[in-house]
Design a protein around this motif. Structure first.
Motif, PDB file in Angstrom:
ATOM      1  N   ASN A  24     -24.667   8.899 -53.509  1.00 24.35           N
ATOM      2  CA  ASN A  24     -23.651   9.386 -52.559  1.00 24.35           C
ATOM      3  C   ASN A  24     -23.144   8.298 -51.617  1.00 24.35           C
ATOM      4  O   ASN A  24     -22.265   8.564 -50.785  1.00 24.35           O
ATOM      5  N   TYR A  25     -23.674   7.079 -51.765  1.00 23.31           N
ATOM      6  CA  TYR A  25     -23.350   6.032 -50.803  1.00 23.31           C
ATOM      7  C   TYR A  25     -22.864   4.773 -51.514  1.00 23.31           C
ATOM      8  O   TYR A  25     -23.400   4.376 -52.543  1.00 23.31           O
ATOM      9  N   GLN A  26     -21.857   4.158 -50.927  1.00 26.76           N
ATOM     10  CA  GLN A  26     -21.225   2.984 -51.520  1.00 26.76           C
ATOM     11  C   GLN A  26     -22.008   1.714 -51.176  1.00 26.76           C
ATOM     12  O   GLN A  26     -22.673   1.626 -50.146  1.00 26.76           O
ATOM     13  N   LEU A  27     -21.921   0.723 -52.062  1.00 22.03           N
ATOM     14  CA  LEU A  27     -22.440  -0.600 -51.748  1.00 22.03           C
ATOM     15  C   LEU A  27     -21.735  -1.110 -50.495  1.00 22.03           C
ATOM     16  O   LEU A  27     -20.527  -0.904 -50.331  1.00 22.03           O
ATOM     17  N   ALA A  28     -22.468  -1.787 -49.624  1.00 26.25           N
ATOM     18  CA  ALA A  28     -21.882  -2.237 -48.356  1.00 26.25           C
ATOM     19  C   ALA A  28     -22.222  -3.699 -48.091  1.00 26.25           C
ATOM     20  O   ALA A  28     -23.276  -4.194 -48.496  1.00 26.25           O
ATOM     21  N   ASP A  29     -21.308  -4.357 -47.419  1.00 18.42           N
ATOM     22  CA  ASP A  29     -21.536  -5.740 -47.004  1.00 18.42           C
ATOM     23  C   ASP A  29     -21.169  -5.862 -45.523  1.00 18.42           C
ATOM     24  O   ASP A  29     -20.190  -6.477 -45.148  1.00 18.42           O
ATOM     25  N   ILE A  30     -22.000  -5.237 -44.712  1.00 13.98           N
ATOM     26  CA  ILE A  30     -21.775  -5.172 -43.267  1.00 13.98           C
ATOM     27  C   ILE A  30     -22.948  -5.853 -42.567  1.00 13.98           C
ATOM     28  O   ILE A  30     -24.088  -5.451 -42.750  1.00 13.98           O
ATOM     29  N   PRO A  31     -22.702  -6.886 -41.772  1.00  8.56           N
ATOM     30  CA  PRO A  31     -23.803  -7.552 -41.070  1.00  8.56           C
ATOM     31  C   PRO A  31     -24.431  -6.642 -40.026  1.00  8.56           C
ATOM     32  O   PRO A  31     -23.781  -5.736 -39.489  1.00  8.56           O
ATOM     33  N   PHE A  32     -25.705  -6.888 -39.724  1.00  8.50           N
ATOM     34  CA  PHE A  32     -26.402  -6.080 -38.730  1.00  8.50           C
ATOM     35  C   PHE A  32     -25.663  -6.069 -37.392  1.00  8.50           C
ATOM     36  O   PHE A  32     -25.667  -5.076 -36.677  1.00  8.50           O
ATOM     37  N   THR A  33     -25.062  -7.202 -37.051  1.00  8.98           N
ATOM     38  CA  THR A  33     -24.384  -7.321 -35.758  1.00  8.98           C
ATOM     39  C   THR A  33     -23.200  -6.379 -35.609  1.00  8.98           C
ATOM     40  O   THR A  33     -22.752  -6.111 -34.491  1.00  8.98           O
ATOM     41  N   ALA A  34     -22.686  -5.855 -36.738  1.00  7.57           N
ATOM     42  CA  ALA A  34     -21.535  -4.951 -36.694  1.00  7.57           C
ATOM     43  C   ALA A  34     -21.948  -3.487 -36.628  1.00  7.57           C
ATOM     44  O   ALA A  34     -21.094  -2.610 -36.486  1.00  7.57           O
ATOM     45  N   LEU A  35     -23.244  -3.202 -36.751  1.00 12.80           N
ATOM     46  CA  LEU A  35     -23.693  -1.812 -36.802  1.00 12.80           C
ATOM     47  C   LEU A  35     -24.030  -1.278 -35.411  1.00 12.80           C
ATOM     48  O   LEU A  35     -24.656  -1.962 -34.622  1.00 12.80           O
TER      49      LEU A  35
END
Length: 227
Positions: A216-227
């Motif tokens: 149900n969840y897409q692959l992601a490329d988000i750095p920790f600093t953006a969360l």
């Protein structure tokens, strides 16, 4: 006037092309960046990547990829944090409560992993028994995989397992038959409790558990600093 509009249009296109993220192993549309992630979370709060320890303060962290104590021999994360999708963390809450009644708890080595880190892993060690192929990505990239072990709440020590974390050996198999009886019992206890709460062990890694709803969840490329 026309020249000015044309210049503005060309600049805008150049900016979009420069800011777009492209990946050599996979169609970039399959990777969720921060903008799409925010849209998904707005539509469905279960898509949120949340910091695990804020929901389960009793969980201990040993985020190896924020240190040089890992198979890459260098820090891969700038922050020693662990994130996962909200339903994953809720399931971990149930696991932790179950373990507490036995005098045990969880220690997490890794959780959500940005896709760019998976590429770095593969290009250093392309052994897909232990490192995800970036053509398909990892459940870690979806925020739906947790690397963990059991610890004794009284002593704070990890329970004895057949290998340490990130051991690229046959002994790391979730079904390795020649570990000593105590190691086998500890591994099987972890497996039983995690399976009871919606997780499936990776056959080649006793410490790696995938959340059963990962599709149900897409692959992601988000750095920790953006969360």
């Amino acid at each position: 006037m026309l020249r000015g509009l044309l210049t503005g249009f060309i600049c805008a296109v150049a900016y979009l092309n420069a800011s777009a993220q492209h990946y050599k192993y996979i169609d970039s549309t399959r990777i969720c960046g921060i903008a799409n992630y925010k849209k998904q979370v707005k539509a469905d709060s279960n898509k949120r990547l949340v910091e695990i320890i804020k929901y389960i303060p009793s969980i201990k962290l040993d985020i190896r990829y924020a240190t040089a104590n890992n198979f890459m021999h260098r820090p891969m994360y700038k922050q020693a944090k662990a994130y996962a999708r909200l339903p994953v963390v809720k399931a971990l809450q149930e696991v932790e409560a179950d373990l507490k009644s036995r005098g045990l708890g969880l220690k997490i080595f890794d959780a959500y992993r940005p896709y760019a880190v998976t590429i770095a892993f593969y290009e250093t060690t392309p052994d897909t028994n232990f490192v995800a192929n970036p053509k398909f990505g990892s459940k870690h990239n979806r925020g739906c995989a947790i690397d963990l072990t059991l610890m004794n709440l009284k002593t704070g020590k990890n329970l004895d397992m057949p290998t340490g974390f990130d051991s690229f050996s046959k002994k790391a198999s979730a079904n390795y038959a020649h570990a000593n009886p105590q190691q086998t019992a500890n591994r099987e206890l972890l497996k039983t409790i995690m399976h009871a709460h919606g997780f499936t062990v990776l056959p080649t890694e006793w410490w790696h558990y995938d959340f059963d709803g990962w599709r149900n969840y897409q692959l992601a490329d988000i750095p920790f600093t953006a969360l």
